[in-house]
Write a protein that holds these residues in place. Structure first.
Motif, PDB file in Angstrom:
ATOM      1  N   LYS A 150       0.817  -1.220   0.000  1.00 18.16           N
ATOM      2  CA  LYS A 150       0.000   0.000   0.000  1.00 18.16           C
ATOM      3  C   LYS A 150       0.855   1.277   0.000  1.00 18.16           C
ATOM      4  O   LYS A 150       0.328   2.381   0.041  1.00 18.16           O
ATOM      5  CB  LYS A 150      -0.917   0.020   1.229  1.00 18.16           C
ATOM      6  CG  LYS A 150      -1.979  -1.090   1.238  1.00 18.16           C
ATOM      7  CD  LYS A 150      -3.011  -0.873   0.139  1.00 18.16           C
ATOM      8  CE  LYS A 150      -4.229  -1.767   0.333  1.00 18.16           C
ATOM      9  NZ  LYS A 150      -3.921  -3.203   0.259  1.00 18.16           N
ATOM     10  N   ILE A 151       2.169   1.109  -0.047  1.00 15.68           N
ATOM     11  CA  ILE A 151       3.053   2.279  -0.036  1.00 15.68           C
ATOM     12  C   ILE A 151       3.029   2.955  -1.403  1.00 15.68           C
ATOM     13  O   ILE A 151       3.135   2.294  -2.442  1.00 15.68           O
ATOM     14  CB  ILE A 151       4.494   1.875   0.333  1.00 15.68           C
ATOM     15  CG1 ILE A 151       4.527   1.288   1.753  1.00 15.68           C
ATOM     16  CG2 ILE A 151       5.435   3.079   0.267  1.00 15.68           C
ATOM     17  CD1 ILE A 151       5.879   0.742   2.153  1.00 15.68           C
ATOM     18  N   CYS A 152       2.929   4.263  -1.400  1.00 15.86           N
ATOM     19  CA  CYS A 152       2.812   5.020  -2.646  1.00 15.86           C
ATOM     20  C   CYS A 152       4.162   5.291  -3.291  1.00 15.86           C
ATOM     21  O   CYS A 152       5.206   5.315  -2.629  1.00 15.86           O
ATOM     22  CB  CYS A 152       2.108   6.355  -2.384  1.00 15.86           C
ATOM     23  SG  CYS A 152       0.399   6.165  -1.867  1.00 15.86           S
ATOM     24  N   SER A 153       4.119   5.519  -4.601  1.00 20.37           N
ATOM     25  CA  SER A 153       5.298   5.912  -5.370  1.00 20.37           C
ATOM     26  C   SER A 153       5.525   7.411  -5.220  1.00 20.37           C
ATOM     27  O   SER A 153       4.605   8.179  -4.921  1.00 20.37           O
ATOM     28  CB  SER A 153       5.083   5.566  -6.846  1.00 20.37           C
ATOM     29  OG  SER A 153       6.023   6.218  -7.661  1.00 20.37           O
TER      30      SER A 153
ATOM     31  N   LEU B  88      27.280   0.078  -6.237  1.00 17.95           N
ATOM     32  CA  LEU B  88      26.981   0.429  -4.850  1.00 17.95           C
ATOM     33  C   LEU B  88      26.920   1.937  -4.660  1.00 17.95           C
ATOM     34  O   LEU B  88      25.980   2.459  -4.044  1.00 17.95           O
ATOM     35  CB  LEU B  88      28.018  -0.178  -3.904  1.00 17.95           C
ATOM     36  CG  LEU B  88      27.810   0.143  -2.415  1.00 17.95           C
ATOM     37  CD1 LEU B  88      26.459  -0.365  -1.925  1.00 17.95           C
ATOM     38  CD2 LEU B  88      28.935  -0.448  -1.571  1.00 17.95           C
ATOM     39  N   ASN B  89      27.895   2.652  -5.192  1.00 21.37           N
ATOM     40  CA  ASN B  89      27.896   4.117  -5.046  1.00 21.37           C
ATOM     41  C   ASN B  89      26.657   4.734  -5.679  1.00 21.37           C
ATOM     42  O   ASN B  89      26.070   5.685  -5.134  1.00 21.37           O
ATOM     43  CB  ASN B  89      29.157   4.713  -5.667  1.00 21.37           C
ATOM     44  CG  ASN B  89      30.395   4.450  -4.817  1.00 21.37           C
ATOM     45  OD1 ASN B  89      30.283   4.245  -3.603  1.00 21.37           O
ATOM     46  ND2 ASN B  89      31.549   4.434  -5.441  1.00 21.37           N
ATOM     47  N   ASN B  90      26.248   4.208  -6.818  1.00 12.89           N
ATOM     48  CA  ASN B  90      25.052   4.738  -7.486  1.00 12.89           C
ATOM     49  C   ASN B  90      23.796   4.465  -6.661  1.00 12.89           C
ATOM     50  O   ASN B  90      22.908   5.325  -6.550  1.00 12.89           O
ATOM     51  CB  ASN B  90      24.909   4.130  -8.876  1.00 12.89           C
ATOM     52  CG  ASN B  90      25.958   4.645  -9.852  1.00 12.89           C
ATOM     53  OD1 ASN B  90      26.572   5.691  -9.620  1.00 12.89           O
ATOM     54  ND2 ASN B  90      26.175   3.928 -10.938  1.00 12.89           N
ATOM     55  N   LEU B  91      23.711   3.284  -6.075  1.00 15.10           N
ATOM     56  CA  LEU B  91      22.562   2.953  -5.235  1.00 15.10           C
ATOM     57  C   LEU B  91      22.506   3.833  -3.994  1.00 15.10           C
ATOM     58  O   LEU B  91      21.432   4.320  -3.597  1.00 15.10           O
ATOM     59  CB  LEU B  91      22.614   1.478  -4.825  1.00 15.10           C
ATOM     60  CG  LEU B  91      22.279   0.449  -5.910  1.00 15.10           C
ATOM     61  CD1 LEU B  91      22.671  -0.955  -5.461  1.00 15.10           C
ATOM     62  CD2 LEU B  91      20.786   0.489  -6.265  1.00 15.10           C
ATOM     63  N   LEU B  92      23.646   4.058  -3.378  1.00  8.89           N
ATOM     64  CA  LEU B  92      23.686   4.900  -2.178  1.00  8.89           C
ATOM     65  C   LEU B  92      23.318   6.345  -2.514  1.00  8.89           C
ATOM     66  O   LEU B  92      22.657   7.032  -1.721  1.00  8.89           O
ATOM     67  CB  LEU B  92      25.074   4.834  -1.534  1.00  8.89           C
ATOM     68  CG  LEU B  92      25.473   3.455  -0.978  1.00  8.89           C
ATOM     69  CD1 LEU B  92      26.925   3.454  -0.525  1.00  8.89           C
ATOM     70  CD2 LEU B  92      24.562   3.041   0.174  1.00  8.89           C
ATOM     71  N   ARG B  93      23.713   6.778  -3.697  1.00  9.75           N
ATOM     72  CA  ARG B  93      23.338   8.128  -4.135  1.00  9.75           C
ATOM     73  C   ARG B  93      21.823   8.203  -4.353  1.00  9.75           C
ATOM     74  O   ARG B  93      21.192   9.226  -4.026  1.00  9.75           O
ATOM     75  CB  ARG B  93      24.093   8.487  -5.417  1.00  9.75           C
ATOM     76  CG  ARG B  93      23.811   9.886  -5.943  1.00  9.75           C
ATOM     77  CD  ARG B  93      24.153  10.939  -4.927  1.00  9.75           C
ATOM     78  NE  ARG B  93      23.815  12.286  -5.396  1.00  9.75           N
ATOM     79  CZ  ARG B  93      23.565  13.312  -4.601  1.00  9.75           C
ATOM     80  NH1 ARG B  93      23.625  13.174  -3.277  1.00  9.75           N
ATOM     81  NH2 ARG B  93      23.267  14.489  -5.103  1.00  9.75           N
ATOM     82  N   MET B  94      21.227   7.141  -4.874  1.00 10.58           N
ATOM     83  CA  MET B  94      19.770   7.107  -5.033  1.00 10.58           C
ATOM     84  C   MET B  94      19.087   7.290  -3.680  1.00 10.58           C
ATOM     85  O   MET B  94      18.098   8.033  -3.563  1.00 10.58           O
ATOM     86  CB  MET B  94      19.341   5.770  -5.647  1.00 10.58           C
ATOM     87  CG  MET B  94      19.733   5.568  -7.102  1.00 10.58           C
ATOM     88  SD  MET B  94      19.215   3.897  -7.666  1.00 10.58           S
ATOM     89  CE  MET B  94      20.245   3.723  -9.125  1.00 10.58           C
ATOM     90  N   ILE B  95      19.603   6.597  -2.651  1.00  8.11           N
ATOM     91  CA  ILE B  95      19.013   6.727  -1.321  1.00  8.11           C
ATOM     92  C   ILE B  95      19.102   8.170  -0.834  1.00  8.11           C
ATOM     93  O   ILE B  95      18.125   8.728  -0.301  1.00  8.11           O
ATOM     94  CB  ILE B  95      19.717   5.784  -0.330  1.00  8.11           C
ATOM     95  CG1 ILE B  95      19.403   4.326  -0.677  1.00  8.11           C
ATOM     96  CG2 ILE B  95      19.284   6.084   1.114  1.00  8.11           C
ATOM     97  CD1 ILE B  95      20.139   3.312   0.188  1.00  8.11           C
TER      98      ILE B  95
ATOM     99  N   PRO C 284       6.559   7.099   3.987  1.00 10.97           N
ATOM    100  CA  PRO C 284       7.170   5.998   3.219  1.00 10.97           C
ATOM    101  C   PRO C 284       7.015   6.208   1.718  1.00 10.97           C
ATOM    102  O   PRO C 284       6.041   6.799   1.254  1.00 10.97           O
ATOM    103  CB  PRO C 284       6.390   4.774   3.679  1.00 10.97           C
ATOM    104  CG  PRO C 284       5.035   5.314   4.008  1.00 10.97           C
ATOM    105  CD  PRO C 284       5.269   6.671   4.587  1.00 10.97           C
ATOM    106  N   CYS C 285       7.983   5.686   0.983  1.00 13.22           N
ATOM    107  CA  CYS C 285       7.991   5.803  -0.478  1.00 13.22           C
ATOM    108  C   CYS C 285       8.489   4.476  -1.037  1.00 13.22           C
ATOM    109  O   CYS C 285       9.542   3.978  -0.626  1.00 13.22           O
ATOM    110  CB  CYS C 285       8.903   6.949  -0.907  1.00 13.22           C
ATOM    111  SG  CYS C 285       9.232   7.019  -2.675  1.00 13.22           S
ATOM    112  N   VAL C 286       7.760   3.892  -1.954  1.00  9.03           N
ATOM    113  CA  VAL C 286       8.066   2.546  -2.415  1.00  9.03           C
ATOM    114  C   VAL C 286       9.425   2.476  -3.108  1.00  9.03           C
ATOM    115  O   VAL C 286      10.155   1.488  -2.961  1.00  9.03           O
ATOM    116  CB  VAL C 286       6.936   2.011  -3.331  1.00  9.03           C
ATOM    117  CG1 VAL C 286       6.895   2.740  -4.668  1.00  9.03           C
ATOM    118  CG2 VAL C 286       7.086   0.507  -3.527  1.00  9.03           C
ATOM    119  N   GLU C 287       9.780   3.521  -3.841  1.00 13.52           N
ATOM    120  CA  GLU C 287      11.089   3.501  -4.515  1.00 13.52           C
ATOM    121  C   GLU C 287      12.233   3.514  -3.491  1.00 13.52           C
ATOM    122  O   GLU C 287      13.252   2.829  -3.683  1.00 13.52           O
ATOM    123  CB  GLU C 287      11.228   4.689  -5.464  1.00 13.52           C
ATOM    124  CG  GLU C 287      10.424   4.572  -6.755  1.00 13.52           C
ATOM    125  CD  GLU C 287       8.963   4.991  -6.582  1.00 13.52           C
ATOM    126  OE1 GLU C 287       8.184   4.823  -7.531  1.00 13.52           O
ATOM    127  OE2 GLU C 287       8.611   5.506  -5.487  1.00 13.52           O
TER     128      GLU C 287
END
Length: 637
Positions: A546-549, A589-596, A606-609
């Protein structure tokens, strides 16, 4: 040893029935509730065990040739069916039950070597072959072992393969084969001898990852970064805060457990000392409950605790003691150095109990919290004052029963004490250790961490770890850190940006996206004795589905465009992570951490992404931790 089919639950029910029949139940619980410390509670339980004639007989789990043969037969069925890893586990159990230096032990090693050969564990296979040949292995079967050893050496490119094939030829006449089969096997062995060495493809060893070192270590906690500090308030108790801004992916600590405990269901797949997966373990020479990946682990375990546990773990398992009881005993053995440290430990405990500053309770004389010191474990919360009298009495009864068996089956108290429970209450060493066991039974539920590994795509808890530093981190249903077990340490990673002065949160096993609020609150209250008031609970965040985008959130278009761009590679990274090929993109990993970081800055949780990226990073770290990669299908080659 007298035999009994009782369990601790049945014994407890019988004691309660006897107290009710005597109309003593209420009065005794009131009296028990007035006890001031754990040693008094254990003495009280021992006295009741004597007064109401609790059944103190117990069975044991001993080496058993017939059982070993049965287990080997079960392993053979699995091997024939192609379930090689399951066959290895069953052969390992057969090895555990086989008597020392017996033919059964040799046959179990030899059969396990066949399964190891088929899964291309050639070094382990050779070790098992050598073990079988050093024992009473039948002459008529030696040809097959030497042939298998030669094939392993050939696969490894070792020069000794030829000598092994020649040994196989020497023993060929001892085999019970007809003339035609003997001739064919002789031709095959001669062919192996004359053929050039061919190296086959070998399964790669698990990747080794560098142990993190902190440029600026914590002045109070040797295993941690200086990015965190221990604080105390009456409302929050001891907790951790950030001393500066912390970025996602930063390693905050690498704590080595004070003690590890292997779950009984993993006794035949993992080393009892280091808890690592091992396909070629050797057994304790005396009991059936401990297997080791190396002689070093076996010797170390014996010196630290197993000399005491060896004859006791089996009876406790048959009484249906779970990890709580077994680990509480292990901690007492370690704390007292197998009973040699009692007087000194009493003084140390008195000092901790009388320590005035709750923030530094359990710190060592040098002003630091050392994870390898028992004082750090002893100082952890017990929630004694919040427990009901029946709850405490049940734990005291179990601690008393463990103490009773310890006194009879070990030299924990100087010599084996064949005393009744009443006499045991007058033995100061026994009651002191019993009190420690009871205290540990209260510490464990609120503080002990899981020691796990990655199996396929799932996290699996195969052991428990006493982690005194990590036990100071408070809970949130949306934690800001994650933990990953490696061989000797558990690494603590930051998952979200954490501002200076902000509290650092772990998760106690109930995440908002997976468990509804009411059940989270119930579990936390029952096990940890607090009502959770974290953000997901106070705002009643929804479950994952049920978490929204971010796309449905009222964000400026430029923010949505930025998020869309930075998340472009996430689907690719999910695929790489879940097939274990993260090395294909060195920037992953660096790209994923930057996304966070960007998601945390722009979206409302909360955000689903954000959840999805965090889970991908967690899986990335899981691939660097303990793993047990077991095929789901039987052998098909």
């Amino acid at each position: 040893m007298a035999q009994s089919s009782c369990t601790m639950e049945a014994l407890m029910l019988d004691l309660n029935r006897k107290m009710l029949d005597a109309k003593d139940n209420r009065e005794l619980l009131i009296k028990f509730g007035q006890m001031q410390n754990d040693e008094e509670r254990v003495i009280f339980a021992l006295q009741l065990m004597m007064k109401y004639k609790v059944n103190l007989n117990y069975e044991s789990l001993d080496k058993n040739s017939e059982k070993s043969i049965q287990l080997r037969a079960q392993g053979n069925k699995l091997f024939i069916g192609g379930w090689d890893y399951k066959a290895v586990e069953k052969y390992t159990e057969s090895i555990a039950y086989a008597t020392e230096s017996s033919e059964e032990l040799a046959l179990a090693y030899a059969n396990r070597s066949a399964a190891l050969f088929r899964i291309e564990k050639y070094k382990d296979c050779i070790n098992d072959i050598n073990r079988a040949l050093s024992l009473e292995y039948p002459d008529k079967l030696k040809t097959k072992l030497y042939e298998r050893k030669g094939l392993c050496l050939t696969a490894l490119g070792e020069p000794d393969a030829e000598a092994s094939f020649k040994k196989a030829l020497e023993w060929l006449d001892k085999m019970s084969l007809d003339e035609d089969k003997t001739k064919k096997l002789k031709i095959q062995l001669k062919k192996f001898i004359s053929a050039p060495c061919v190296i086959v493809e070998i399964q790669p060893e698990s990747a080794q990852y560098e142990f993190p070192e902190f440029e600026t270590p914590n002045s109070e906690v040797p295993c941690a970064s200086d990015a965190v500090a221990i604080k105390y308030t009456p409302e929050l108790g001891r907790h951790l805060v950030a001393t500066r801004k912390i970025r996602p992916g930063e390693i905050l600590a690498a704590e080595k457990p004070f003690a590890l405990f292997l779950m009984p269901e993993n006794f035949y797949t993992h080393c009892s000392k280091c808890l690592q997966v091992s396909m070629a373990m050797t057994p304790c020479n005396y009991c059936v409950n401990a297997m080791y990946c190396s002689q070093a682990c076996q010797v170390q375990a014996w010196e630290e605790y197993h000399e005491i546990e060896c004859a006791i773990t089996g009876p406790l398992l048959l009484l249906k003691f779970n990890m709580l009881g077994l680990f509480s005993m292990r901690l007492a053995i370690l704390a007292t150095q197998k009973g040699k440290y009692l007087d000194k430990l009493r003084k140390q405990i008195d000092e901790i109990d009388n320590h005035k500053d709750p923030r530094t309770k359990g710190f060592s004389a040098d002003g630091k919290l050392h994870s390898d010191q028992y004082s750090s474990v002893y100082s952890l919360v017990t929630n004694t004052e919040k427990r009901s009298a029946p709850d405490l009495f049940g734990r005291a009864f179990k601690a008393a029963y463990i103490t009773h068996i310890l006194s009879r089956e070990s030299n924990m108290f100087g010599e084996k004490l064949m005393l009744d429970c009443d006499a045991l209450t007058k033995n100061a060493a026994a009651t002191f250790v019993g009190g420690l066991i009871l205290k540990h039974q209260q510490i464990i539920p609120s503080n002990i961490h899981s020691f796990g590994e990655l199996r396929g795509l799932e996290d699996y808890e195969h052991g428990a770890a006493a982690m005194p530093f990590y036990s100071l981190i408070n809970h949130s249903c949306d934690s800001s850190v994650t933990r990953r077990a490696r061989k000797d340490h558990i690494i603590l990673y930051a998952m979200y940006p954490i501002e200076k002065g902000e509290q650092i949160y772990d998760n106690y096993g109930v995440h908002y996206a997976l468990t509804v609020k009411s059940k989270r609150q119930q579990k936390l209250l029952e096990q940890f004795y607090f009502k959770c008031e974290c953000e997901p609970c106070t705002e009643d965040w929804p479950l994952y589905d049920k978490i929204c985008s971010y796309q449905t959130q009222p964000l400026p278009q430029h923010a949505k465009n930025r998020l869309k761009k930075i998340l472009q590679k996430h689907t690719k990274y999910i695929d790489l992570a879940y097939v274990g090929k993260t090395d294909q993109d060195p920037n992953m990993l660096n790209n994923l951490l930057r996304m966070i970081e960007v998601l945390y800055e722009l979206v409302k949780r909360p955000c689903v992404e954000l959840n999805n990226v965090v889970e991908t990073v967690k899986h990335y770290y899981a691939l660097q931790g303990n793993r047990f990669d077991v095929p789901l299908k039987p052998y098909e080659k």
